[in-house]
Each structure stands twice: as C-alpha cells, then as structure tokens.
Design a protein around this motif. Structure first.
Motif, PDB file in Angstrom:
ATOM      1  N   GLY A  18     -40.047 -47.533 -50.233  1.00 55.04           N
ATOM      2  CA  GLY A  18     -40.335 -46.358 -51.049  1.00 55.04           C
ATOM      3  C   GLY A  18     -39.469 -45.153 -50.750  1.00 55.04           C
ATOM      4  N   VAL A  19     -38.615 -45.240 -49.727  1.00 55.59           N
ATOM      5  CA  VAL A  19     -37.764 -44.100 -49.368  1.00 55.59           C
ATOM      6  C   VAL A  19     -36.344 -44.336 -49.860  1.00 55.59           C
ATOM      7  N   SER A  20     -35.786 -43.348 -50.537  1.00 61.47           N
ATOM      8  CA  SER A  20     -34.392 -43.401 -50.971  1.00 61.47           C
ATOM      9  C   SER A  20     -33.874 -41.976 -51.024  1.00 61.47           C
ATOM     10  N   LEU A  21     -32.803 -41.726 -50.306  1.00 64.11           N
ATOM     11  CA  LEU A  21     -32.267 -40.368 -50.199  1.00 64.11           C
ATOM     12  C   LEU A  21     -30.923 -40.244 -50.898  1.00 64.11           C
ATOM     13  N   SER A  22     -30.691 -39.112 -51.524  1.00 65.28           N
ATOM     14  CA  SER A  22     -29.392 -38.836 -52.128  1.00 65.28           C
ATOM     15  C   SER A  22     -28.403 -38.459 -51.024  1.00 65.28           C
ATOM     16  N   PRO A  23     -27.097 -38.527 -51.298  1.00 63.61           N
ATOM     17  CA  PRO A  23     -26.121 -38.099 -50.288  1.00 63.61           C
ATOM     18  C   PRO A  23     -26.373 -36.685 -49.791  1.00 63.61           C
ATOM     19  N   GLU A  24     -26.753 -35.800 -50.693  1.00 66.76           N
ATOM     20  CA  GLU A  24     -26.997 -34.410 -50.304  1.00 66.76           C
ATOM     21  C   GLU A  24     -28.206 -34.291 -49.379  1.00 66.76           C
ATOM     22  N   GLN A  25     -29.244 -35.067 -49.664  1.00 67.17           N
ATOM     23  CA  GLN A  25     -30.430 -35.052 -48.798  1.00 67.17           C
ATOM     24  C   GLN A  25     -30.106 -35.627 -47.421  1.00 67.17           C
ATOM     25  N   LYS A  26     -29.282 -36.676 -47.394  1.00 65.24           N
ATOM     26  CA  LYS A  26     -28.908 -37.267 -46.114  1.00 65.24           C
ATOM     27  C   LYS A  26     -28.101 -36.272 -45.273  1.00 65.24           C
ATOM     28  N   LEU A  27     -27.214 -35.541 -45.919  1.00 63.84           N
ATOM     29  CA  LEU A  27     -26.440 -34.538 -45.189  1.00 63.84           C
ATOM     30  C   LEU A  27     -27.353 -33.436 -44.669  1.00 63.84           C
ATOM     31  N   GLN A  28     -28.336 -33.043 -45.471  1.00 66.92           N
ATOM     32  CA  GLN A  28     -29.296 -32.011 -45.051  1.00 66.92           C
ATOM     33  C   GLN A  28     -30.046 -32.459 -43.799  1.00 66.92           C
ATOM     34  N   ILE A  29     -30.502 -33.698 -43.789  1.00 69.25           N
ATOM     35  CA  ILE A  29     -31.216 -34.215 -42.620  1.00 69.25           C
ATOM     36  C   ILE A  29     -30.271 -34.340 -41.425  1.00 69.25           C
ATOM     37  N   ALA A  30     -29.038 -34.780 -41.669  1.00 74.15           N
ATOM     38  CA  ALA A  30     -28.068 -34.910 -40.581  1.00 74.15           C
ATOM     39  C   ALA A  30     -27.842 -33.566 -39.892  1.00 74.15           C
ATOM     40  N   ARG A  31     -27.773 -32.511 -40.667  1.00 72.80           N
ATOM     41  CA  ARG A  31     -27.590 -31.177 -40.070  1.00 72.80           C
ATOM     42  C   ARG A  31     -28.800 -30.802 -39.211  1.00 72.80           C
ATOM     43  N   MET A  32     -30.001 -31.140 -39.682  1.00 76.33           N
ATOM     44  CA  MET A  32     -31.213 -30.872 -38.890  1.00 76.33           C
ATOM     45  C   MET A  32     -31.175 -31.642 -37.572  1.00 76.33           C
ATOM     46  N   LEU A  33     -30.780 -32.908 -37.645  1.00 80.03           N
ATOM     47  CA  LEU A  33     -30.726 -33.737 -36.444  1.00 80.03           C
ATOM     48  C   LEU A  33     -29.711 -33.188 -35.454  1.00 80.03           C
ATOM     49  N   ASP A  34     -28.594 -32.704 -35.980  1.00 82.08           N
ATOM     50  CA  ASP A  34     -27.567 -32.136 -35.118  1.00 82.08           C
ATOM     51  C   ASP A  34     -28.086 -30.877 -34.424  1.00 82.08           C
ATOM     52  N   GLU A  35     -28.781 -30.035 -35.172  1.00 86.02           N
ATOM     53  CA  GLU A  35     -29.364 -28.824 -34.590  1.00 86.02           C
ATOM     54  C   GLU A  35     -30.455 -29.174 -33.576  1.00 86.02           C
ATOM     55  N   LEU A  36     -31.144 -30.284 -33.814  1.00 87.36           N
ATOM     56  CA  LEU A  36     -32.180 -30.735 -32.884  1.00 87.36           C
ATOM     57  C   LEU A  36     -31.578 -31.153 -31.545  1.00 87.36           C
ATOM     58  N   GLY A  37     -30.330 -31.617 -31.587  1.00 84.48           N
ATOM     59  CA  GLY A  37     -29.647 -31.975 -30.347  1.00 84.48           C
ATOM     60  C   GLY A  37     -29.499 -33.457 -30.091  1.00 84.48           C
ATOM     61  N   VAL A  38     -29.605 -34.300 -31.134  1.00 89.12           N
ATOM     62  CA  VAL A  38     -29.417 -35.729 -30.903  1.00 89.12           C
ATOM     63  C   VAL A  38     -27.966 -35.989 -30.527  1.00 89.12           C
ATOM     64  N   ASP A  39     -27.738 -37.049 -29.774  1.00 87.90           N
ATOM     65  CA  ASP A  39     -26.383 -37.380 -29.321  1.00 87.90           C
ATOM     66  C   ASP A  39     -25.598 -38.169 -30.357  1.00 87.90           C
ATOM     67  N   ALA A  40     -26.284 -39.006 -31.120  1.00 90.54           N
ATOM     68  CA  ALA A  40     -25.619 -39.836 -32.117  1.00 90.54           C
ATOM     69  C   ALA A  40     -26.499 -39.939 -33.354  1.00 90.54           C
ATOM     70  N   ILE A  41     -25.859 -39.967 -34.522  1.00 88.29           N
ATOM     71  CA  ILE A  41     -26.567 -40.113 -35.795  1.00 88.29           C
ATOM     72  C   ILE A  41     -26.027 -41.346 -36.506  1.00 88.29           C
ATOM     73  N   GLU A  42     -26.908 -42.313 -36.768  1.00 87.36           N
ATOM     74  CA  GLU A  42     -26.511 -43.454 -37.586  1.00 87.36           C
ATOM     75  C   GLU A  42     -26.674 -43.018 -39.041  1.00 87.36           C
ATOM     76  N   ALA A  43     -25.547 -42.719 -39.673  1.00 86.40           N
ATOM     77  CA  ALA A  43     -25.571 -42.062 -40.976  1.00 86.40           C
ATOM     78  C   ALA A  43     -25.931 -42.996 -42.119  1.00 86.40           C
ATOM     79  N   GLY A  44     -25.746 -44.299 -41.920  1.00 89.50           N
ATOM     80  CA  GLY A  44     -26.091 -45.208 -43.002  1.00 89.50           C
ATOM     81  C   GLY A  44     -25.381 -46.542 -42.858  1.00 89.50           C
ATOM     82  N   PHE A  45     -25.390 -47.283 -43.959  1.00 95.73           N
ATOM     83  CA  PHE A  45     -24.833 -48.643 -44.027  1.00 95.73           C
ATOM     84  C   PHE A  45     -23.797 -48.599 -45.156  1.00 95.73           C
ATOM     85  N   PRO A  46     -22.565 -48.173 -44.882  1.00 97.50           N
ATOM     86  CA  PRO A  46     -21.597 -47.811 -45.933  1.00 97.50           C
ATOM     87  C   PRO A  46     -21.339 -48.866 -46.995  1.00 97.50           C
ATOM     88  N   VAL A  47     -21.408 -50.149 -46.639  1.00 99.69           N
ATOM     89  CA  VAL A  47     -21.017 -51.184 -47.589  1.00 99.69           C
ATOM     90  C   VAL A  47     -22.035 -51.389 -48.705  1.00 99.69           C
TER      91      VAL A  47
END
Length: 505
Positions: A18-47
């Motif tokens: 039931g979850v599906s994110l747009s590229p813009e939403q994924k970038l928004q969350i990635a910025r939050m995770l970066d501010e949170l201080g995570v060391d690595a972000i698995e951004a997705g499954f490009p293929v």
C-alpha cells in the motif's frame, strides 16, 4: 563502539503493501533522514522503474552527508542501473537458502556463489563500493553460509550483510552466524532483521553484540509483512539499556518523534498508539499510581525522558485516575479546586470512565467549572447544526453552525469530499471569529468491517502560534472529523483564556 545506522525506509520500507512514494517524496524523506544523522540511506531499487531511478539519482546528487546506496540483484543489468543513477555504493544480494535456490532461483549453491562473485567483480569494475547480502541467511545451512561469506570477501566485497529475510531467527542464532561472518570475512558486518515474530530489534541487538557494526533499520519499523527493525527502538536501546560495552550512534535522538510523524504522514501508515518510543501513548499516563509517581519523579514510571526523543509527557484522566494527576492537569489551566471539590470532580470523572467514555481535558474543565462554580470553565465551542450533501455528479457541500462562547455562527462550503467540505466550512467560522486554523488532519481505521471505527487526529493553531491537538473516534468519518476539530478548538481557546488565570477554590 560506534554503530553504523543504515536506513532502508526508502527501499525496504517502501515495499510495505500500500505504500508508494513519488521521487519528490523520497527526496523529502531522505533529507529528513540525513538531518536525523543516519550513516547510510538505501535510496531505492533503481532497476525497477524510471521513477525509481529518477528518485535515486535525485537523492544521490542532493549533497547529503549520509552514504547513498541502491539495491541490486547479482545481475549486470541491475548494477548498471545503480551506476547510471549516479551511485558509487551498491547493496548486492542473492538468495542462499535451499528453499530460495530451489523454488525461486532454480539454481544450485555453486551457481549462486559464481553469480555472487561475478556481480561483485562487475560492480567493482564500475567503481562502486559493495555491500553483499546473503538473502534468507538465517534459513541457509550454516556451513554453506560461512563459506559463502568467505568467498564474497575474497571477491572484493567491502561489507557483508546478514538478512533475516522472514524474521525466522532467534537472538541466540543470530549471534552465532554473526560471529561466523565476522571470522570468515574480516569485513564490517551488517544485520538486516525482519519482524515476523516480533524479534527484529532483539535479533539486531544480538548481532551487534556478537560483532556486527552496522544495523539495517527503518523509521517506525515499516517494511514488508510485519516490517523491519525499528530505527527509533534500536537507537534508544543502544543508548540507554545495559550492555557489557557502550554502543553509540550518530542519531540526533531529539528528532526521532518528529521524523516518525513526518514519515508516517508521507507513507500513509499510522503509528500505533502503544508503539515504543514514538507512539502517542509512549509517555502517556492515566493510572493514579503512575501519575502520582511521575509527578514526584518521572523516572518512577518512565525509563527515559520524553524530551530525549522529541516527545512529550501526557497525563489523562479516566476511571484509573488519581487526585494528583487530575489536579496537575487542572493546574495547567490555572484551575485549583479545594480538596473537597477535587474529590467531587474525580468521582464524576471516574463515573464517566466506568461508562466507557473518554474524558478529555476540555470535559475535565467543564466538570470542574460546574463543581467549583466557574461558568467560564466550559466548552467554548459547541456544534449546534450540521449537514452534508454528496453524491455522484455533484460537488460535496456542507453546512455547519457553531456556538462560539454563546454566539451563533454558521457557514457553508464545498470540498473534494464531505470531510473536506465540512472542515472548510468550519475553517470559515474559526478563522474569522476565533482566529484558529486547522493545520493537521489524520485519519485511520481502527477496526474492520462495514461498521468499522475510524480515528481522526487533528491539529489546530491560533494567530499567535499556540497549538493544540485532539483525537476523536467514531463510526462516521465526517461527524468524527467535525468533533475532533471542535475538541481541538476548545482546547486551544480554553488554554488561551485560562492560561495563568487564577480561579476560585
């Protein structure tokens, strides 16, 4: 020991049904995770799609501090997709359990090893760091798993990962195979645990205690089936619980609650109220014994301070309430009843609780006002008229009449649905009369069937930035939404009116 936090909310978390994110939403969350201080972000499954590749590329080029990684099978096409998305770090995987090899991949163990080695060599030729996962590791024959990781390391992998793909491990077994992987590879080892038996965080901790240095986690523990190890639970466990060796992370814990709520809103999955660390009830108290203890010293019934994770303590009243907690809630509004008045107020609160009714602070103030003779302690806003009209081919329309501090106001408006029309009509009244606007709205189903109960949470704010929230549960979404807004308005208006005000008693 410093533990590396590898967040896979945007990959494994997005695989939640039931979850599906747009590229813009994924970038928004990635910025939050970066501010949170995570060391690595698995951004997705490009293929998997053009949109996924675009999202990964947007995140990879956003200038974030975290390492950005993408998932790929042990296949050149997947690896090319990751490299073409701008990644220099790839998370490769191939299944190693006999059940996966036989029924999914239709290959033997030797072929799986050859595919793994070939994919590592190809990824390295494209200039990428490699973290390699043995999918379904916890159901893989232990001797083969150890040998597999040894050959992965010799092929040039930079990291090894142990996935408990279907949450099948116990903490003891996770520790055993983690020690195997550390000894066989000499590489940094990660653990990636699923929560099918509710052991994801426990298994992750066990792996870290056995020598792993990285944990794969998601915000709120979202993920396929029962989800993944929860970032907030793991991080706070590592920081606060008793271990033989101190373990730290780079997470800014005061941002945990805010990140949890933001991700919950974007992915559309409500955080269960009793969720550890970030649930609405995580620092909520009703029992008289508990509230008395917390008011004397919060550590009596709270293992950590809510401020440590950006949360807040909440006292509630009901049939389990005691005088100390109730009077503390009234005191927030400047209301100080006598000892006898307090007993009467509490008896009425308990009577409502025995009827199965939830007593909000607005209801508490109304009861207190009647007992101590303060007419100002009442609901400032009451619903005196309400109707909606909707149907196929017609735009939803709502009429709302509110009594605000003894004066009648009404408004009508249209909306994209009956709830939107109702809230828009209420906004007309509250914005003009009380300078209160609706800033947040959340809806969740809390039971199934045609007569399912829904839960509406609402946030309101006045012109000076004062905020209040409310929650309402009911069978009808529109009516429940309207009631939640009214409760929120009453809270903020009463706080504004009574803040610091001394009352009789």
């Amino acid at each position: 020991m410093r533990i590396r936090i590898f967040d896979t909310t945007l990959r494994d978390g997005e695989q939640t049904p039931g979850v599906s994110l747009s590229p813009e939403q994924k970038l928004q969350i990635a910025r939050m995770l970066d501010e949170l201080g995570v060391d690595a972000i698995e951004a997705g499954f490009p293929v998997i799609s053009e949109g996924e590749s675009k999202a990964v590329k947007m995140i990879a080029t956003a200038g974030l501090s975290a390492d950005i990684c993408g998932l790929a099978r042990a296949d050149k096409r997947d690896i090319d997709a990751a490299a073409d998305a701008g990644l220099d770090y790839v998370h490769l995987f191939i299944a190693t359990s006999d059940i996966h090899l036989k029924h999914k991949l239709m290959m033997d163990r030797e072929e799986a090893v050859r595919r793994a080695i070939s994919s590592i060599e190809y990824a390295k030729s494209r200039g990428m760091k490699v973290e390699f996962s043995a999918e379904d590791a916890t159901r893989t024959e232990r001797g083969f798993l150890r040998d597999f990781f040894k050959q992965v390391a010799e092929a040039g992998a930079d990291r090894a990962d142990i996935p408990d793909t279907v949450g099948y491990s116990t903490p003891a077994y996770m520790a055993e195979i983690t020690r195997d992987a550390v000894e066989a590879t000499g590489l940094p080892v990660s653990v990636h645990c699923h929560n099918d038996f509710g052991l994801a965080v426990a298994n992750t901790i066990s792996g870290l205690q056995a020598g792993a240095t990285c944990a794969h986690v998601t915000i709120n523990g979202i993920g396929e089936r029962a989800g993944n190890a929860s970032l907030e639970e793991l991080v706070m466990a590592l920081q606060c619980l008793q271990f033989d060796e101190a373990r730290s992370t780079g997470i800014h814990t005061e941002k945990l609650y805010g990140t949890s709520r933001a991700v919950s809103g974007l992915v559309g999955i409500q955080v269960q109220p009793n969720k550890a660390i970030v649930g609405e009830n995580a620092f909520g108290h009703e029992s008289g014994i508990h509230t008395h203890g917390v008011l004397s010293n919060p550590l009596t019934y709270e293992p950590i301070s809510p401020e440590l994770v950006g949360h807040t303590r909440r006292l509630e009243v009901g049939k389990h309430a005691g005088l100390h907690g109730m009077n503390a809630m009234l005191g927030e509004y400047g209301v100080k009843p006598t000892a006898e008045q307090s007993k009467v107020i509490l008896s009425r609160v308990k009577a409502l609780g025995d009827q199965g009714k939830k007593v909000t602070d607005v209801e508490l103030l109304s009861i207190a006002g009647e007992v101590i003779g303060e007419p100002g302690l009442r609901r400032m806003v009451q619903l005196s008229g309400f109707s909606v009209s909707t149907g196929i081919g017609t735009m939803p329309y709502a009429f709302v009449k509110l009594n605000v501090d003894g004066k009648e106001f009404s408004a009508t408006d249209y909306g994209v649905g009956p709830v939107d029309a109702s809230l828009s009509a209420m906004q007309k009244i509250t914005g003009e009369i009380a300078e209160v606007r609706i800033r947040e709205y959340g809806l969740a189903s809390i039971s199934g069937g045609s007569n399912a109960l829904c839960e509406v949470t609402i946030g309101v704010e006045d012109a000076k930035g004062n905020k209040a929230s409310a929650r309402s549960v009911g069978e009808d979404i529109v009516t429940t939404s309207v009631q939640a807004v009214i409760d929120g308005m009453n809270r903020i208006m009463l706080k504004k009116m009574l803040g610091g005000k001394k009352t009789r008693g």
